[in-house]
Design a protein around this motif. Structure first.
Motif, mmCIF file in Angstrom:
data_model
loop_
_atom_site.group_PDB
_atom_site.id
_atom_site.type_symbol
_atom_site.label_atom_id
_atom_site.label_comp_id
_atom_site.label_asym_id
_atom_site.label_seq_id
_atom_site.Cartn_x
_atom_site.Cartn_y
_atom_site.Cartn_z
ATOM 1 N N TYR A 162 -6.162 3.022 2.602
ATOM 2 C CA TYR A 162 -6.064 1.705 1.971
ATOM 3 C C TYR A 162 -5.358 0.677 2.843
ATOM 4 O O TYR A 162 -5.580 -0.530 2.672
ATOM 5 C CB TYR A 162 -5.446 1.834 0.577
ATOM 6 C CG TYR A 162 -6.532 2.168 -0.426
ATOM 7 C CD1 TYR A 162 -7.119 1.185 -1.189
ATOM 8 C CD2 TYR A 162 -7.014 3.462 -0.537
ATOM 9 C CE1 TYR A 162 -8.151 1.475 -2.069
ATOM 10 C CE2 TYR A 162 -8.039 3.765 -1.406
ATOM 11 C CZ TYR A 162 -8.612 2.767 -2.170
ATOM 12 O OH TYR A 162 -9.645 3.049 -3.030
ATOM 13 N N LYS A 163 -4.563 1.100 3.785
ATOM 14 C CA LYS A 163 -4.048 0.143 4.765
ATOM 15 C C LYS A 163 -5.195 -0.381 5.629
ATOM 16 O O LYS A 163 -5.237 -1.569 5.990
ATOM 17 C CB LYS A 163 -2.977 0.807 5.642
ATOM 18 C CG LYS A 163 -1.646 1.019 4.922
ATOM 19 C CD LYS A 163 -0.625 1.727 5.790
ATOM 20 C CE LYS A 163 -0.106 0.831 6.885
ATOM 21 N NZ LYS A 163 1.012 1.474 7.637
ATOM 22 N N THR A 177 -2.765 6.454 1.772
ATOM 23 C CA THR A 177 -2.072 5.319 2.390
ATOM 24 C C THR A 177 -2.814 4.826 3.619
ATOM 25 O O THR A 177 -3.043 3.621 3.786
ATOM 26 C CB THR A 177 -0.633 5.720 2.764
ATOM 27 O OG1 THR A 177 0.066 6.126 1.579
ATOM 28 C CG2 THR A 177 0.101 4.564 3.413
ATOM 29 N N ARG A 204 -5.291 4.285 -8.756
ATOM 30 C CA ARG A 204 -4.876 3.744 -7.458
ATOM 31 C C ARG A 204 -5.645 2.454 -7.143
ATOM 32 O O ARG A 204 -5.082 1.499 -6.634
ATOM 33 C CB ARG A 204 -5.091 4.789 -6.358
ATOM 34 C CG ARG A 204 -4.117 5.967 -6.408
ATOM 35 C CD ARG A 204 -4.384 6.890 -5.238
ATOM 36 N NE ARG A 204 -3.417 7.960 -5.121
ATOM 37 C CZ ARG A 204 -3.545 9.159 -5.694
ATOM 38 N NH1 ARG A 204 -4.608 9.402 -6.453
ATOM 39 N NH2 ARG A 204 -2.637 10.097 -5.530
ATOM 40 N N GLU A 205 -6.939 2.471 -7.452
ATOM 41 C CA GLU A 205 -7.738 1.279 -7.204
ATOM 42 C C GLU A 205 -7.298 0.131 -8.113
ATOM 43 O O GLU A 205 -7.297 -1.031 -7.693
ATOM 44 C CB GLU A 205 -9.217 1.596 -7.396
ATOM 45 C CG GLU A 205 -9.815 2.510 -6.331
ATOM 46 C CD GLU A 205 -9.538 3.999 -6.554
ATOM 47 O OE1 GLU A 205 -10.088 4.824 -5.822
ATOM 48 O OE2 GLU A 205 -8.745 4.352 -7.462
ATOM 49 N N PHE A 208 -4.308 -1.221 -6.494
ATOM 50 C CA PHE A 208 -4.692 -1.935 -5.279
ATOM 51 C C PHE A 208 -5.310 -3.288 -5.628
ATOM 52 O O PHE A 208 -5.080 -4.292 -4.936
ATOM 53 C CB PHE A 208 -5.674 -1.091 -4.474
ATOM 54 C CG PHE A 208 -6.064 -1.699 -3.149
ATOM 55 C CD1 PHE A 208 -5.142 -1.813 -2.124
ATOM 56 C CD2 PHE A 208 -7.355 -2.157 -2.927
ATOM 57 C CE1 PHE A 208 -5.491 -2.369 -0.895
ATOM 58 C CE2 PHE A 208 -7.728 -2.707 -1.707
ATOM 59 C CZ PHE A 208 -6.790 -2.819 -0.686
ATOM 60 N N LEU A 265 -7.175 -2.869 3.408
ATOM 61 C CA LEU A 265 -6.484 -4.153 3.301
ATOM 62 C C LEU A 265 -6.599 -4.942 4.606
ATOM 63 O O LEU A 265 -6.852 -6.159 4.589
ATOM 64 C CB LEU A 265 -5.017 -3.921 2.948
ATOM 65 C CG LEU A 265 -4.177 -5.189 2.767
ATOM 66 C CD1 LEU A 265 -4.748 -6.077 1.661
ATOM 67 C CD2 LEU A 265 -2.713 -4.824 2.488
ATOM 68 N N VAL A 301 0.837 -1.199 0.000
ATOM 69 C CA VAL A 301 0.000 0.000 0.000
ATOM 70 C C VAL A 301 0.871 1.248 0.000
ATOM 71 O O VAL A 301 0.601 2.227 -0.706
ATOM 72 C CB VAL A 301 -0.951 -0.017 1.212
ATOM 73 C CG1 VAL A 301 -1.668 1.321 1.341
ATOM 74 C CG2 VAL A 301 -1.958 -1.147 1.090
ATOM 75 N N MET A 336 0.410 4.047 -3.132
ATOM 76 C CA MET A 336 -0.334 5.235 -2.757
ATOM 77 C C MET A 336 0.553 6.474 -2.632
ATOM 78 O O MET A 336 0.102 7.509 -2.149
ATOM 79 C CB MET A 336 -1.084 4.994 -1.431
ATOM 80 C CG MET A 336 -2.155 3.927 -1.544
ATOM 81 S SD MET A 336 -3.421 4.346 -2.794
ATOM 82 C CE MET A 336 -4.233 2.759 -2.995
#
Length: 827
Positions: free
Chosen positions: A804-805, A801, A614-615, A618, A808, A37, A41
């Motif tokens: 999305y952390k 960041t 970004r997605e 990811f 996840l 990530v 990001m």
């Protein structure tokens, strides 16, 4: 919801003679390696690269200008490159000040261009490349155009129309719009005052002489004064879209009446330079009083003004179909200055209230003899094209497009749409979803005969006529819903001739001589780059010449996955397109994640670089970790025609959600995914769908991350929501069935909600209200992460960041078996 795409339109486009300088290549010290990530990001400009944008040709066709950022600066800059190739170079601020604007209007021979730049008007000689400055004032001049068949230049200043004569240099004010009401006269109106005045004049000779002298002075001043335009008093209205008719006899304008009261939602900003909380005034909410419009006409010869009436428009008195469900009476009367009542009452019939409309135009034919208007109902369920005669203030129906849901689609939009005159000055061309897909039509204004110029189960996404008016230049998805190509077509219709050939997205800007194409191209795994291609019919398959290289070695070192484009057979039989990402060695009964794109009316299951970069990265990271990922163009998405576009009418969280449930079933039935290990995530409209999924389909989705989500549509804006759900006080059923806040009691799985605190689109208040609802319902398996400095679209890498952390962690914790458990994939 519409997520606004802000495109920088910088003032440029003159030939640049300076030599092309060398630009330092984008470099990176190390390969990307395994995804994390933190890596994906980061600021994209610092490691991925920034694609070229806002492409435009110089007027002589010798240069291509575009915005770019190979220097990894905080902002993009203007660059220039020759279409023959070479290294792009940065355009200095001094050069930029000398460039004309990209927008403007050309005269009929394409010899001159008039444009606005920094609030002043310029006239450009296209042969010499020399601009002539027409105004240099503290006021802002706008809307330049050629008038009287190119003899004059018109523009607006301080909401009035002016013309400039290139031959004499004379500037003439053509209108005199004034706020307020006409001043009252000096003569008394009260009976007592009239008597006293008459008595004074009868008794005193000195008063009679003074009165005679005053009248004589006034008459002399009027005779000496320049004859100016008629003062037109606007009251509380404002004026816009002022234009002079080609023969100079009429001025048309649009009057705007803002609501008397309009309450704006406030977004508090907590992290400020001042140290104090600062309030941001944003927008009203759906159903609030809206602006009213009418078309005004000033007949210069008769020195008279008129307001255009629409009472004879076919269907204007029809009430929306959804009202039958409520058995309601017609809506309250609209203001008389917007839409007038039908004359049925005068004919012995009951009066019917007419819907409000918004007029656009007039649009004049090339020979200046004919004009048409586009008229849209304020509820967006009807769009009319009508002929317009300013001498009689009469209109005649050319085409009516009606939709029980709402009018939109490529080339149609929410305003006048893509319209114009055919070269014979008898036919009007326009786009319509009459067949279910946006296509090109022409209608004869003298006979009313309409002809479809294109047809098929695809969309015309962009249309323009060549300068010689013999060929259509079209952008369409004719070969596949997920491909975008450039085509030629004869003026009168016929087969589409494909010019671009690379599979993916092709965004084309045609050179001034129309011999060369500047193409912004991308594929599913490669971001947008700038290319050039000869604009020739018999050359499909020719290689395009690449002009930019934007991505870094670090980005290029990773084998980004090309998603498979699949179709899902929905429960109602519709084919729903989706992107599928699969692990190379997917574990049996493994986990899966569904990504839900935002905007509602947006396409993401296509073959070019996703705006959700970004997605996309990811999703690659999730595949590395053993997840199967599905990305669905659910009902409401763009690119698939009217039925898909309006599939969410009065039921957001209906077919758009069941498309995801059907996608989850496909993952289980065909791709071996465990039905107990499916999650989903998305932002904006994607966040809304995630909430609806977690609340109403708790046995299908075990975990969900809802980002910047709408939780109650009654709190969103009017322009978007009213089209799909109507007004909350007129169609409350649609709002209840479509708003997650009413279904929060159904939450069972793990829910993560993330929201920016200065979101001026979907307000932070939305997620706060839902949080309170979850608290009162005693729900426990949820959390809210807030981002104090973020608006709707996140900017800071640290925020991306952190967000999305958390996402996840949500999936790793809830969609995978504990380490060492049977069936664990070990990822």
């Amino acid at each position: 919801m519409r997520l606004s795409s802000f495109v920088r339109l910088l003032p440029w486009l003159l030939p640049v003679s300076a030599a092309v300088a060398q630009t330092k290549p984008v470099t990176s010290a190390a390969p990307l390696g395994a995804l994390t990530v933190e890596k994906i990001m980061r600021d994209p400009a610092q490691w991925l690269g920034t694609s070229p944008g806002s492409v435009a040709w110089s007027e002589d066709g010798k240069r291509i200008y575009f915005t770019w950022n190979p220097e990894k600066a905080r902002r993009d800059s203007l660059y220039v490159v020759a279409p023959t190739g070479g290294t792009p170079r940065k355009v200095s601020l001094t050069e930029q000040r000398a460039l004309p604007a990209t927008t403007g209007e050309y005269d009929r021979p394409y010899a001159r261009k008039v444009y606005e730049k920094n609030g002043d008007i310029f006239l450009l000689d296209l042969k010499t490349g020399r601009p002539c400055r027409l105004t240099n004032t503290a006021d802002r001049e706008t809307d330049p155009a050629f008038a009287l068949q190119g003899q004059l230049i018109s523009y607006t200043r301080a909401n009035n129309l002016y013309t400039w004569n290139p031959g004499t240099g004379e500037t003439v004010q053509r209108t005199d719009f004034r706020r307020g009401t006409r001043p009252a006269g000096t003569q008394p109106t009260d009976q007592s005052e009239k008597f006293l005045r008459a008595q004074q004049l009868a008794l005193f000779e000195v008063i009679r002489h003074k009165e005679q002298d005053a009248r004589a002075r006034a008459q002399a001043q009027k005779a000496l004064a320049r004859l100016g335009p008629k003062p037109i008093y606007l009251g509380t209205k404002t004026v816009e879209s002022i234009q002079l008719s080609p023969d100079g006899r009429y001025v048309t304008y649009r009057l705007v009446q803002e609501p008397a009261t309009e309450k704006k939602a406030i977004v508090p900003n907590f992290v400020t330079a001042s140290g104090f909380t600062e309030d941001i005034s944003t927008r009203n909410k759906v159903g609030a009083p809206q602006t009213a419009y009418e078309l005004g006409l000033y007949d210069i010869g008769r020195d008279t003004t008129f307001s255009l009436g629409y009472q004879d428009l076919k269907g204007l008195d029809e009430q929306p179909a959804y009202r039958k469900e409520y058995q309601l009476r017609p809506t309250a009367p609209a203001p008389a200055d917007s839409v007038k009542k039908a004359s049925a009452a005068a004919k012995g019939k009951p009066a019917t209230e007419l819907r409000r409309v918004v007029p656009y135009g007039p649009f004049w034919s090339t020979d200046g003899q004919r004009a048409f208007l586009v008229v849209r109902s304020a509820d967006n369920k009807d769009r009319w094209l009508v002929s317009f005669d300013p001498a009689t203030q009469k209109i005649g129906l050319l085409d009516r497009q009606h939709d029980d849901a709402w009018i939109n689609g490529p080339g149609i939009g929410y305003d006048q749409g893509n319209v114009g005159w055919m070269p014979d000055s008898r036919q009007v061309w326009f786009q319509s979803e009459e067949t279910g897909y946006s296509h090109l039509y022409a209608v004869d204004v003298t006979t009313g005969r309409k002809k479809a110029l294109t047809s098929g189960n695809f969309e015309i996404q962009k249309a323009q006529l060549s300068r010689d008016k013999k060929t259509w230049f079209l952008t369409a998805n004719a070969s596949h819903p997920g491909e975008q190509h450039f085509y030629h077509m004869r003026l009168d219709g016929g087969p589409l001739i494909q010019i671009t050939s690379r599979v993916g997205g092709n965004e084309v800007t045609v050179s001034p001589d129309e011999k060369t194409l500047a193409v912004r191209y991308s594929s599913a795994t490669k971001p947008w780059e700038l290319y050039v291609l000869d604009n020739k019919v018999n050359g499909t398959g020719r290689p395009m010449r690449q002009l930019t290289h934007s991505t870094t070695p670090e980005f290029e070192s990773y084998p980004w996955r090309e998603p498979e484009i699949i179709t899902i057979k929905a429960r109602d039989g519709a084919d729903v397109y989706a992107r599928l990402y699969r692990p190379a060695n997917a574990a049996a009964q493994g986990p899966a994640v569904i990504f839900v794109h935002g905007a509602g009316y947006l396409q993401n299951a296509h073959k070019w670089w996703s705006q959700y970069s970004r997605e996309y990265m990811f999703n690659n990271l999730l595949v590395e970790k053993g997840y199967t990922v599905l990305d669905i163009d659910y009902r409401g998405s763009s690119g698939y025609g009217r039925a898909v576009r309006t599939g969410i009418y009065r039921a957001m969280g209906g077919k758009d959600l069941t498309d995801h449930v059907d996608g989850a079933k496909l993952l289980v039935d065909k791709y071996g995914v465990s039905p107990q290990r499916i999650g989903l995530y998305g932002g904006s409209y994607g966040g809304f769908i995630t909430l609806m999924a977690m609340f109403t389909q708790p046995d299908v989705f075990r975990a969900g991350a809802a980002l910047r989500s709408v939780t109650d549509w009654a709190h969103y804006n009017h322009g978007y929501t009213d089209n799909i759900l109507n007004e909350p006080y007129n169609d409350s059923l649609a709002y209840v069935r479509s708003s997650p806040i009413y279904y929060a009691d159904g939450l069972k799985g793990a829910l993560l909600m993330c929201h920016g605190m200065v979101d001026t689109n979907v307000h932070f208040q939305d997620i706060v209200r839902l949080s309170q609802r979850l608290i009162e319902l005693h729900k426990e398996n949820w959390e809210l992460a807030v981002y104090p400095v973020e608006d709707h679209g996140f900017v800071e890498p640290s925020s991306w960041t952190d967000e999305y952390k958390r996402i996840l962690k949500l999936f790793e914790t809830n969609l995978k078996p504990p380490a060492g458990a049977a069936g664990s994939s070990g990822n």
